[in-house]
Enzyme design. Structure first.
Site, short mmCIF file in Angstrom:
data_model
loop_
_atom_site.label_atom_id
_atom_site.label_comp_id
_atom_site.label_asym_id
_atom_site.label_seq_id
_atom_site.Cartn_x
_atom_site.Cartn_y
_atom_site.Cartn_z
N GLY A 1 0.99 5.35 1.84
CA GLY A 1 0.41 6.02 2.69
C GLY A 1 0.99 7.37 2.51
N GLY A 2 1.08 7.77 3.94
CA GLY A 2 1.00 9.62 3.66
C GLY A 2 2.40 9.83 3.85
CE LYS B 1 4.67 3.08 8.08
NZ LYS B 1 4.46 4.16 8.80
N GLY C 1 0.35 -1.70 -0.15
CA GLY C 1 0.12 0.12 0.12
C GLY C 1 0.26 1.28 -0.21
N GLY D 1 5.18 7.30 2.88
CA GLY D 1 5.74 6.18 2.04
C GLY D 1 4.53 5.56 1.51
CG ASP E 1 -3.84 9.74 11.56
OD1 ASP E 1 -4.62 9.73 11.94
OD2 ASP E 1 -3.20 9.26 11.52
#
Length: 665
Positions: free
Chosen positions: A359-360, A378, A357, A362, A475
């Protein structure tokens, strides 16, 4: 004649001394106040003569029994369901007299009953400790306590040298306690200190605990708080560590250590001072030259390079200390670093086929290490300062956190422009892929979803109340809740998390970050956040699981402006079941899921003071008999101006938008 009198006098003196020692020991046990008491008000209070209270009295009676005293350590439980009580007692390892152990436990049991009415409590004395809880003791997390008596100690004259001797003593004692089976996880000893002084130290762990890990964490705290004092003590639920300049334990069970000294050197004091001054001068000249060279570069490039280099050095240095832009003091002890070559091989050089996937900050890739273990990597954006901040926060903040409902950080890799975080692999990916996908959603029943809700709650409870410091996630959303192969929920992504001190309850920030639809109104509007901010986010997720729709895009359903407004309207109309996904009603008792809607509405109340704590939520989720208070109105509308997270290279969807400015309603 005089000789006989002298013998009788000697015997009398010895008897008097023996009686004095016994009376002194009894005074320590029966008359002294406890070193510290853990009696949290956040946990529910039990009622007198309730089933829990009666079970507690039985448990404390067992802990005070002769068999328990002879064993030194005793672990037991009584009862069933929510009234079950777990109990545990431990006497100091140098007490050979079981009577002294028994008296101490009896005293501690009486005191903990008088001092605490919480369903979770612990008390420490010089010779013993007693603990009880409504929760099992199997889940162990370090939560060291700093007793008040440390603040009353005098400072030593040479703290640097004192710390060297103290570290030598306590490190050796910790190794003996943790790795020598004959010591039963206890060790005491002494080392001579210059000036005709002696440092006495003691360490102890409960059996079957991660002794080495606990003592390492405890000694880190002891060093930070007390290494310049004449005495210090750190207490934890599974270990304790203590030192002082006077003997406080049974000398017969102690080690006598000799601090190693150099034998071949003939250095004079003036020579050492001269070399040190010369080194400082050379270092100062080098720093001056480096600074002059850096000033020739472009200001913006220089600032970025210095910032990134400083941050990488902080992350790469064990026991480093860093201060964030908002004043948080955070420290790092031991970090597991992996090489870029190993990660590239594990992910097939970050191939698209292994991409899980985006994400914001990376992309995330699946990888397989040489030992066969699967990992998630990540890969933070190469030129993103926000990515560096997230890496710093994740590594320093959660490297030591251990809980079954938190995703475990295995390590990191920092080479060149590459900034990588390595996590345990979650085969079922994130929660949002199940609850918002009709096909996947239909494969899970209400029992599974209830387990996921409870898992998230227990993970937040650990962050808020059971870890050493309060940790606010900031978050929490379905994307950041991952599911393993058994669909066990694990909270992830701590890049925006903040830590609180023990007595801190709330904080304010000018930099509001988070995801629309999950942010508490006081945080979105005023930058105020606390544990109740995470409770609000949890409540939103809980309601999303029940209805199967996103809060952030709910206005497009034309049912209500927000999911919260829709739930509130149906609640007031007595139509709670209309809020529930019909598929879930096929696999559950309607009253149980309505109760969960009720708990969700309690969590999303507009006033944070009205929201429950996560400890209360966990109790409410596990009990069907406890009466729930009536919920108050949640925030029904919230104006907003959104901007995309600048660190991402893809077009973000609505759920990946970040707050830039919040307008009042």
């Amino acid at each position: 004649m005089f000789g006989a009198k002298a013998d009788r006098c000697d015997i009398g003196v010895m008897v008097a001394m023996l009686l004095f020692m016994i009376l002194s020991l009894n005074g320590v046990v029966s008359g002294a106040d406890p070193i510290d008491t853990y009696c949290p008000s956040e946990f529910p209070l039990y009622s007198l003569n309730s089933s829990f209270h009666n079970n507690l009295k039985l448990v404390l009676r067992l802990l005070s029994s002769d068999n328990a005293s002879k064993a030194g350590f005793y672990d037991t439980s009584i009862g069933q369901g929510p009234d079950k009580v777990y109990g545990q007692s431990l006497c100091r390892g140098d007490i050979s007299n079981s009577t002294a152990c028994k008296e101490c436990i009896e005293k501690a049991s009486r005191d903990i009953m008088n001092r605490c009415k919480s369903e979770n409590a612990m008390i420490w004395y010089n010779l013993c400790q007693v603990r009880y809880s409504f929760q099992s003791f199997k889940v162990v997390a370090y939560t060291g306590k700093y007793p008040q008596q440390n603040n009353e100690e005098k400072k030593v004259s040479d703290p640097i040298r004192f710390r060297e001797y103290l570290t030598y003593l306590m490190s050796n004692l910790s190794d003996e306690a943790a790795f020598n089976p004959d010591k039963n996880m206890f060790a005491a000893g002494e080392v001579d200190y210059p000036g005709n002084k002696t440092i006495y130290g003691l360490v102890q762990c409960i059996p079957d605990s991660q002794c080495s890990s606990c003592l390492t964490s405890a000694f880190t705290e002891l060093t930070e708080c007390c290494s310049d004092l004449e005495a210090g003590i750190i207490l934890d639920r599974t270990c304790n560590i203590r030192f002082q300049l006077s003997q406080f334990f049974n000398a017969s069970s102690a080690y006598r250590l000799i601090y190693p000294t150099s034998t071949g050197g003939k250095w004079k004091s003036w020579m050492i001072v001269l070399i040190m001054c010369g080194s400082v001068l050379v270092l100062a000249l080098l720093i001056g030259l480096a600074t002059a060279c850096l000033r020739r570069k472009n200001d913006r490039e220089r600032d970025e390079e210095i910032s990134e280099r400083t941050l990488l050095q902080e992350l790469s240095t064990p026991k480093s200390v860093a201060v964030t832009e908002e004043g948080d003091l955070i420290s790092s002890d031991e970090l597991l670093f992996m090489t870029l070559a190993v990660i590239k091989a594990a992910t097939d050089d970050f191939s698209d086929t292994n991409k899980l996937g985006q994400g914001g900050f990376g992309a995330v890739y699946k990888g397989v290490l040489p030992d066969g273990n699967e990992i998630a990597v990540k890969r933070l954006s190469r030129k993103s300062w926000q990515g560096m901040e997230e890496l710093k926060n994740e590594v320093i903040l959660i490297a030591k956190l251990q809980h079954k409902n938190l995703v475990r950080l295995l390590g990191c890799a920092l080479e060149g422009d590459e900034k990588l975080l390595i996590y345990e692999f979650m085969s079922n990916k994130s929660l949002d892929q199940f609850i918002f996908d009709p096909e996947k959603r239909s494969k899970l029943d209400w029992k599974t979803y209830h387990g996921i809700i409870s898992g998230i709650a227990r993970g937040l409870l650990y962050l808020h109340e059971e870890s050493r410091l309060k940790i606010i996630h900031r978050d929490l959303k379905p994307n950041n809740v991952l599911l393993d192969h058994e669909l066990l929920a694990k909270i992830s992504d701590f890049g925006m998390a903040r830590i609180f001190s023990e007595n801190q309850n709330a904080a304010n920030t000018k930099r509001v970050v988070g995801t629309y639809g999950y942010m508490a109104p006081e945080y979105a509007m005023e930058g105020l956040f606390s544990v109740k901010s995470d409770v609000f986010s949890f409540g939103v997720i809980m309601l999303e699981i029940i209805i199967g729709k996103r809060n952030s895009g709910f206005y497009m359903t034309e049912l209500a402006p927000t999911l919260l407004a829709y739930a509130w309207r149906l609640w007031n109309e007595g139509k709670e079941l209309d809020f529930v996904d019909p598929m879930l009603l096929e696999s559950c008792d309607a009253s149980e899921i309505v109760r969960c809607v009720h708990i969700g509405l309690l969590c999303v109340q507009e006033n944070p003071e009205h929201r429950p704590t996560m400890s209360n939520v966990v109790v409410l989720l596990g009990s069907e008999s406890m009466v729930l208070p009536q919920p108050r109105q949640p925030p029904l509308s919230l104006g907003r101006v959104l901007r995309a997270d600048p660190s991402t290279t893809t077009n973000p969807s609505v759920k990946e938008m970040i707050f830039s400015d919040i307008l009042p309603r």
